[in-house]
Design a protein around this motif. Structure first.
Motif, PDB file in Angstrom:
ATOM      1  N   ASN A 157      22.646  -1.466 -13.820  1.00 49.86           N
ATOM      2  CA  ASN A 157      21.478  -2.268 -14.183  1.00 49.86           C
ATOM      3  C   ASN A 157      20.249  -1.373 -14.293  1.00 49.86           C
ATOM      4  O   ASN A 157      20.089  -0.436 -13.520  1.00 49.86           O
ATOM      5  N   LEU A 158      19.371  -1.706 -15.230  1.00 52.31           N
ATOM      6  CA  LEU A 158      18.125  -0.958 -15.355  1.00 52.31           C
ATOM      7  C   LEU A 158      17.310  -1.086 -14.066  1.00 52.31           C
ATOM      8  O   LEU A 158      17.241  -2.159 -13.479  1.00 52.31           O
ATOM      9  N   VAL A 159      16.716  -0.009 -13.654  1.00 50.04           N
ATOM     10  CA  VAL A 159      15.843  -0.008 -12.483  1.00 50.04           C
ATOM     11  C   VAL A 159      14.403  -0.119 -12.988  1.00 50.04           C
ATOM     12  O   VAL A 159      13.994   0.595 -13.897  1.00 50.04           O
ATOM     13  N   TRP A 160      13.648  -1.023 -12.389  1.00 52.61           N
ATOM     14  CA  TRP A 160      12.262  -1.258 -12.775  1.00 52.61           C
ATOM     15  C   TRP A 160      11.327  -0.604 -11.776  1.00 52.61           C
ATOM     16  O   TRP A 160      11.670  -0.428 -10.612  1.00 52.61           O
ATOM     17  N   TRP A 161      10.131  -0.248 -12.250  1.00 50.72           N
ATOM     18  CA  TRP A 161       9.118   0.391 -11.429  1.00 50.72           C
ATOM     19  C   TRP A 161       7.902  -0.519 -11.335  1.00 50.72           C
ATOM     20  O   TRP A 161       7.422  -1.052 -12.341  1.00 50.72           O
ATOM     21  N   LEU A 162       7.406  -0.681 -10.121  1.00 52.65           N
ATOM     22  CA  LEU A 162       6.258  -1.531  -9.831  1.00 52.65           C
ATOM     23  C   LEU A 162       5.128  -0.657  -9.298  1.00 52.65           C
ATOM     24  O   LEU A 162       5.302   0.004  -8.269  1.00 52.65           O
ATOM     25  N   ASN A 163       4.000  -0.626  -9.991  1.00 55.95           N
ATOM     26  CA  ASN A 163       2.821   0.104  -9.513  1.00 55.95           C
ATOM     27  C   ASN A 163       1.904  -0.861  -8.786  1.00 55.95           C
ATOM     28  O   ASN A 163       1.612  -1.951  -9.298  1.00 55.95           O
ATOM     29  N   LEU A 164       1.442  -0.450  -7.605  1.00 54.65           N
ATOM     30  CA  LEU A 164       0.556  -1.280  -6.794  1.00 54.65           C
ATOM     31  C   LEU A 164      -0.579  -0.450  -6.217  1.00 54.65           C
ATOM     32  O   LEU A 164      -0.362   0.685  -5.777  1.00 54.65           O
ATOM     33  N   LYS A 165      -1.759  -1.038  -6.200  1.00 54.48           N
ATOM     34  CA  LYS A 165      -2.905  -0.386  -5.577  1.00 54.48           C
ATOM     35  C   LYS A 165      -2.685  -0.376  -4.066  1.00 54.48           C
ATOM     36  O   LYS A 165      -2.071  -1.281  -3.509  1.00 54.48           O
ATOM     37  N   CYS A 166      -3.211   0.659  -3.390  1.00 48.96           N
ATOM     38  CA  CYS A 166      -2.934   0.801  -1.963  1.00 48.96           C
ATOM     39  C   CYS A 166      -4.041   1.595  -1.288  1.00 48.96           C
ATOM     40  O   CYS A 166      -4.651   2.467  -1.904  1.00 48.96           O
ATOM     41  N   ASP A 167      -4.293   1.286  -0.035  1.00 48.41           N
ATOM     42  CA  ASP A 167      -5.179   2.094   0.785  1.00 48.41           C
ATOM     43  C   ASP A 167      -4.596   3.510   0.839  1.00 48.41           C
ATOM     44  O   ASP A 167      -3.383   3.673   1.012  1.00 48.41           O
ATOM     45  N   PRO A 168      -5.414   4.554   0.689  1.00 46.29           N
ATOM     46  CA  PRO A 168      -4.881   5.920   0.639  1.00 46.29           C
ATOM     47  C   PRO A 168      -4.024   6.321   1.838  1.00 46.29           C
ATOM     48  O   PRO A 168      -2.982   6.966   1.667  1.00 46.29           O
ATOM     49  N   ASP A 169      -4.448   5.958   3.038  1.00 42.39           N
ATOM     50  CA  ASP A 169      -3.661   6.326   4.218  1.00 42.39           C
ATOM     51  C   ASP A 169      -2.331   5.572   4.249  1.00 42.39           C
ATOM     52  O   ASP A 169      -1.285   6.143   4.568  1.00 42.39           O
ATOM     53  N   GLU A 170      -2.387   4.298   3.924  1.00 42.68           N
ATOM     54  CA  GLU A 170      -1.152   3.509   3.893  1.00 42.68           C
ATOM     55  C   GLU A 170      -0.229   3.979   2.779  1.00 42.68           C
ATOM     56  O   GLU A 170       0.991   3.991   2.933  1.00 42.68           O
TER      57      GLU A 170
END
Length: 128
Positions: A52-65
């Motif tokens: 199955n194709l693998v999908w990529w999810l981009n998410l904003k995040c606190d730099p340390d986290e």
């Protein structure tokens, strides 16, 4: 989570709209015209063990986290085509627990609305 369950979870957030400013292959999820997530097919047609194709999810995040999540999960990498300090890419290959992905989505959404003018933020928070 797969791309369908991620999409459904993203769309449950209030006042979310999808755009495709980077082309038809990348869905950009915005709240009040501010991006908080992208969802796209993995790099170069990456597939999982079942083909199955693998999908990529981009998410904003606190730099340390962001760095801590990369240290914990091999499938969390610096944001692909994003500011690597503020964004992570979650490779949806089944190795990151659903609850953790949902928490990351919630945090990304919250970070984006926290930086909006008070009037806009309050309008969105009414729907939470």
């Amino acid at each position: 989570m797969n791309q369908h369950t991620v999409h459904e979870y993203l769309m449950k957030k209030p006042l979310v709209m999808i755009t495709q400013p980077f082309g038809q292959d990348v869905d950009v999820y915005k709240v009040n015209h501010k991006m908080f997530a992208t969802l796209a097919e993995g790099k170069e047609g990456q597939t999982d063990d079942e083909g199955n194709l693998v999908w990529w999810l981009n998410l904003k995040c606190d730099p340390d986290e962001a760095q801590a999540l990369r240290d914990i999960f091999p499938s969390v990498i610096p944001g692909y085509h994003m500011n690597k300090r503020l964004w992570n890419t979650v490779i949806l290959d089944g190795t990151v627990p659903q609850g953790e992905i949902e928490r990351m989505i919630d945090n990304s959404f919250d970070l984006v609305i926290a930086n909006m003018p008070e009037k806009d933020r309050k309008a969105i928070e009414l729907h939470l």
